[in-house]
Design an enzyme around this catalytic site. Structure first.
Site, PDB file in Angstrom:
ATOM      1  N   GLU A   1       0.817  -1.205   0.000  1.00 33.21           N
ATOM      2  CA  GLU A   1       0.000   0.000   0.000  1.00 33.21           C
ATOM      3  C   GLU A   1       0.854   1.259   0.000  1.00 33.21           C
ATOM      4  O   GLU A   1       0.502   2.261  -0.630  1.00 33.21           O
ATOM      5  CB  GLU A   1      -0.948   0.002   1.199  1.00 33.21           C
ATOM      6  CG  GLU A   1      -1.899  -1.177   1.253  1.00 33.21           C
ATOM      7  CD  GLU A   1      -2.752  -1.322   0.007  1.00 33.21           C
ATOM      8  OE1 GLU A   1      -2.956  -0.320  -0.709  1.00 33.21           O
ATOM      9  OE2 GLU A   1      -3.213  -2.440  -0.260  1.00 33.21           O
TER      10      GLU A   1
ATOM     11  N   HIS B   1     -13.635  -6.506  -5.698  1.00 29.36           N
ATOM     12  CA  HIS B   1     -12.703  -5.930  -6.670  1.00 29.36           C
ATOM     13  C   HIS B   1     -13.381  -5.693  -8.016  1.00 29.36           C
ATOM     14  O   HIS B   1     -13.224  -4.633  -8.613  1.00 29.36           O
ATOM     15  CB  HIS B   1     -11.527  -6.885  -6.894  1.00 29.36           C
ATOM     16  CG  HIS B   1     -10.406  -6.734  -5.928  1.00 29.36           C
ATOM     17  ND1 HIS B   1     -10.496  -7.094  -4.621  1.00 29.36           N
ATOM     18  CD2 HIS B   1      -9.135  -6.273  -6.097  1.00 29.36           C
ATOM     19  CE1 HIS B   1      -9.331  -6.880  -4.016  1.00 29.36           C
ATOM     20  NE2 HIS B   1      -8.501  -6.368  -4.892  1.00 29.36           N
TER      21      HIS B   1
ATOM     22  N   TYR C   1     -11.707  -2.976 -10.692  1.00 32.17           N
ATOM     23  CA  TYR C   1     -10.961  -4.047 -11.340  1.00 32.17           C
ATOM     24  C   TYR C   1     -11.804  -4.924 -12.267  1.00 32.17           C
ATOM     25  O   TYR C   1     -11.390  -6.030 -12.600  1.00 32.17           O
ATOM     26  CB  TYR C   1     -10.284  -4.916 -10.274  1.00 32.17           C
ATOM     27  CG  TYR C   1      -9.106  -4.243  -9.634  1.00 32.17           C
ATOM     28  CD1 TYR C   1      -7.817  -4.447 -10.118  1.00 32.17           C
ATOM     29  CD2 TYR C   1      -9.264  -3.375  -8.567  1.00 32.17           C
ATOM     30  CE1 TYR C   1      -6.726  -3.823  -9.541  1.00 32.17           C
ATOM     31  CE2 TYR C   1      -8.189  -2.731  -7.981  1.00 32.17           C
ATOM     32  CZ  TYR C   1      -6.921  -2.956  -8.474  1.00 32.17           C
ATOM     33  OH  TYR C   1      -5.840  -2.326  -7.912  1.00 32.17           O
TER      34      TYR C   1
END
Length: 810
Positions: A595, A725, A731
């Protein structure tokens, strides 16, 4: 282990923590002089020495040693010139145009209408401050605040269109800045609302978001589908001015043209009406999907009072479970005696699957996890369903309709129109990687089954058995237990080695545990970062992610300055319990590095145009490069020595334990690889081919598993119902981006290995080149060219396979 191997909108399996290593990377690569904690929580740790700031008082000592590894010493600590950008107040907020499904462009919604509103004069969402008033924003502010900002942005849009229509020549740079300014403020405030919905969710906030979200979508469509702006971009591209533009400005214009076309700017009449209706419905369904996942996670818990049922669990897991029970009303709950409360939240779930000897307990939690938010879930207390299966069908249908309206065969083609790879390229890479890992994964499973049989297991290993026996195997065969590392990775001690100074600051935060950091270079701030470290399953969605609060921007700087970038990192690490600090696993440290890699790219950008600065404008399958590259440093001894100190003795990780860490790095790597390939190919397949007639989305998942997994998922597996996601994040038809970018990241890290990780001068030199290319260029240059700028050649997959202990298939 389910979804979350990686990052920004990760599933519950991947936990984020903040460590020295993260900011070490900042210091090494960003040419950062120091990172200062401007606010720390009141409940840092019982070991904080009496005051919340006590654990921060020891000055760091690695700034003069390891801090110089990756940057030229001549750059460190240099004074900023008079012409260097100065921090500037926020004059507005961009509603980024170049990415429609990015982490800064989130269109989430909630439930019913608002019944009250806050006066505009008192509305914190209308503030121009660089740091949002997180602590003051309530659900009552959302509808009136966002509505007012939408009106302001709409007026800006009309003014720009009027100028363009009247024939006024608007130079490229001015047009770029006006488009960014057009909706910067509403986009930034909408980001605050959605951030709070992710970390401090309430029914009232859900209702407020649902009420105003349609108007937010309408604004975005109005901007994206503005034919006058679209024609202005095209006119610039076809004019003599084009050749004189910088590469960054040419990239912005090319992106704007492409994204306008993907937003339906060329559609007319009924087709445009249908497209816009689809966008509204998709926004609503996405948020409903996310809400159901959170509700499904919160819906289940199991209280254990029998000591025999928690045998095998480490002390850290028992302490968390006892603390959870205490927070639910069991005042006398203790780690040694119980009772213990387990939930589907990652820090609670994973230790059970990994360590609990009670097979029935493992099975119950596993089944609840893989069936949450599905047809097998219990409805909410009000009787409403949280089954995401019908939502998946609707989302896929609408995405296919959208693709056809835009002239594409399927949504996979739409998604990849703004990525490095085509669907064909992505599937070919997934297939090649499968060939390299499949036989190795078969052997891993065979060895594990034999090992389990030796220890009395009868029959086939079920999904809830694999994690348990895999951990036993690692402990016995590799003599390594992840829990052995925890004492060396306490959050307070890590923070001790992280900062040279800590002080309180007035920056508003949304929870008492949230910390706020200032990144300095040459004594001046260059960026800011929020950290929300701990799990709060009652109000916070699972996983770990990084997002922007504000982007670096000359247009929004005012008075000739540049607005500095601000980011936030959110994680779900176990909170401190029983007087002990929060102790991390190595996997959690990896997640931090992942991250923080994203945060580094956002904070260290040198692009001054907000539309392409930081993480903006970077193709989805390239944006994971810095994050996955950063993970490699978790296995660099010098980096770890600067952060891993025993929370009682202050000693670093012993050499023999570190050798075990390295030996275990590639343990079951092939199985992990195949699991990620399974997710990626399922995602591409379901968006390219849809659901078979008479079948369900779960049939697609199981069909792909026949090729990509060595052991099939259980019949009741409803993994897709929690796959946020692709159904509630950015995504969709792009989950392959993780593996695509991992090829790039491994190749980049190999550049450091080639010069020798112990060669300080060469590592520093290579780090400076990485900083000035991959991390600095943002979306202002084609991602493939940026890679070549750093590596000197196109990417190869060899390094990834080598790092995973695999070999390339012939």
């Amino acid at each position: 282990q389910g979804l979350g191997e990686r990052c920004m909108h990760c599933g519950v399996m991947r936990l984020l923590c903040f460590s020295t290593g993260a900011v070490l990377l900042a210091i090494l690569l960003l040419n950062v002089e120091a990172v200062i904690c401007l606010s720390v929580p009141d409940n840092s740790s019982a070991r904080s020495g009496g005051t919340p700031l006590a654990f921060m008082q020891r000055p760091i000592n690695f700034l003069s040693t390891h801090a110089r590894r990756l940057i030229p010493a001549t750059l460190r600590g240099s004074n900023r010139s008079a012409s260097s950008p100065q921090p500037a107040p926020v004059a507005g907020r961009a509603f980024p145009q170049q990415r429609r499904e990015g982490f800064w462009f989130r269109l989430r919604n909630g439930g019913l209408c608002m019944s009250a509103s806050a006066p505009s004069a008192l509305n914190p969402l209308l503030s121009d401050d660089l740091f949002p008033q997180f602590d003051k924003v309530s659900a009552d502010h959302v509808v009136p605040g966002i509505t007012e900002l939408i009106k302001e942005s709409t007026a800006n849009l009309k003014n720009l269109e009027s100028d363009l229509e009247s024939g006024v020549k608007v130079p490229a740079e001015e047009l770029i800045m006006r488009v960014e300014r057009m909706s910067d403020k509403v986009g930034r405030s909408w980001g605050v609302v959605n951030h709070l919905k992710g970390v401090k969710d309430t029914e009232e906030l859900r209702k407020a978001v649902e009420t105003v979200q349609p108007e937010v979508v309408n604004l975005n469509l109005a901007i994206a589908q503005s034919d006058k702006i679209y024609q202005a971009w095209k006119a610039i591209r076809e004019s003599s001015e084009w050749a004189s533009l910088s590469e960054a400005h040419q990239t912005i214009i090319a992106n704007e043209i492409r994204d306008a076309e993907l937003a339906g700017v060329s559609l007319e009449g009924e087709k445009k009406e249908s497209f816009n209706k689809i966008q509204q419905e998709l926004a609503q369904l996405s948020t409903k999907f996310s809400n159901n996942v959170l509700d499904g996670t919160k819906a289940f818990s199991i209280k254990i009072t029998d000591k025999r049922r928690v045998e095998g669990l480490p002390q850290s897991a028992l302490a968390l479970a006892a603390d959870s029970a205490k927070r639910k009303g069991d005042e006398k709950a203790f780690p040694e005696e119980g009772p213990w409360l387990f939930t589907l939240d990652g820090p609670s779930l994973m230790p059970v699957l990994q360590y609990a000897k009670d097979r029935a307990l493992r099975e119950e939690l596993y089944r609840q996890h893989v069936t949450k938010a599905s047809d097998l879930s219990r409805p909410k207390e009000d009787g409403s369903s949280i089954d995401n299966t019908p939502l998946i069908r609707q989302i896929l249908t609408l995405r296919q309709q959208k693709a056809e309206l835009l002239g594409y065969k399927n949504f996979a083609e739409v998604s990849c129109a703004s990525k490095m790879a085509s669907p064909k390229d992505a599937l070919e890479l997934m297939s090649d990687l499968r060939k390299s890992g499949y036989e190795a994964a078969q052997k891993e499973l065979k060895d594990l089954q034999a090992f389990a049989a030796e220890r009395g297991h009868e029959g086939t290993l079920e999904p809830w058995d694999e994690g348990y026996y895999a951990e036993l195997y690692r402990q016995e065969k590799l003599a390594f237990n992840e829990e052995d590392l925890r004492p060396y990775l306490p959050l307070p001690s890590v923070l001790k080695g992280l900062f040279s100074l800590a002080k309180r600051h007035a920056a508003p935060v949304w929870h008492k545990d949230v910390q706020f950091f200032e990144v300095l270079r040459g004594g001046e701030p260059v960026a800011y970062l929020y950290l929300d470290p701990y799990s709060r399953p009652e109000e916070k969605r699972g996983g770990a992610w990084m997002d922007e609060v504000a982007a670096r921007s000359k247009a929004m700087g005012g008075k000739g300055g540049v607005r500095l970038p601000v980011a936030h990192m959110v994680c779900n690490q176990s909170p401190p319990v029983g007087g002990e600090p929060s102790l991390m696993t190595l996997r959690e440290v990896e997640t931090l590095f992942h991250e923080f890699g994203h945060a580094m790219q956002h904070m260290m950008t040198r692009q001054d145009d907000g539309l392409i600065s930081g993480i903006r404008g970077v193709p989805w399958d390239a944006v994971e490069l810095p994050s996955q590259w950063a993970e490699n440093w978790c296995y660099d001894k010098k980096t770890m020595d600067s952060m891993a100190l025993h929370y009682k003795t202050g000693e670093p990780i012993p050499s023999d334990l570190w050798e075990k860490v390295l030996a275990a790095k590639t343990y079951r790597a092939a199985s992990r690889l195949l699991r990620q390939l399974q997710f990626s190919v399922t995602d591409l397949t379901i968006h390219a081919e849809g659901i078979p007639e008479g079948g369900s989305p779960h049939d697609v998942y199981k069909k792909v598993a026949e090729t990509y997994l060595v052991s099939p998922p259980m019949e009741q597996d409803r993994f897709l119902c929690g796959f946020s996601h692709i159904f509630a994040g950015g995504y969709a038809a792009g989950y392959f981006s993780y593996k695509w970018a991992e090829v790039l990241s491994a190749d980049c890290f190999e550049a450091f290995e080639e010069v020798g990780l112990d060669n300080e001068d060469k590592v520093r030199e290579t780090g400076a080149r990485f900083r000035d290319t991959v991390l600095a260029m943002g979306g202002g240059r084609d991602a493939a060219k940026v890679f070549v700028d750093f590596r000197g050649r196109p990417p190869r997959a060899d390094a990834l396979l080598r790092h995973e202990g695999l070999v390339a298939a012939k």
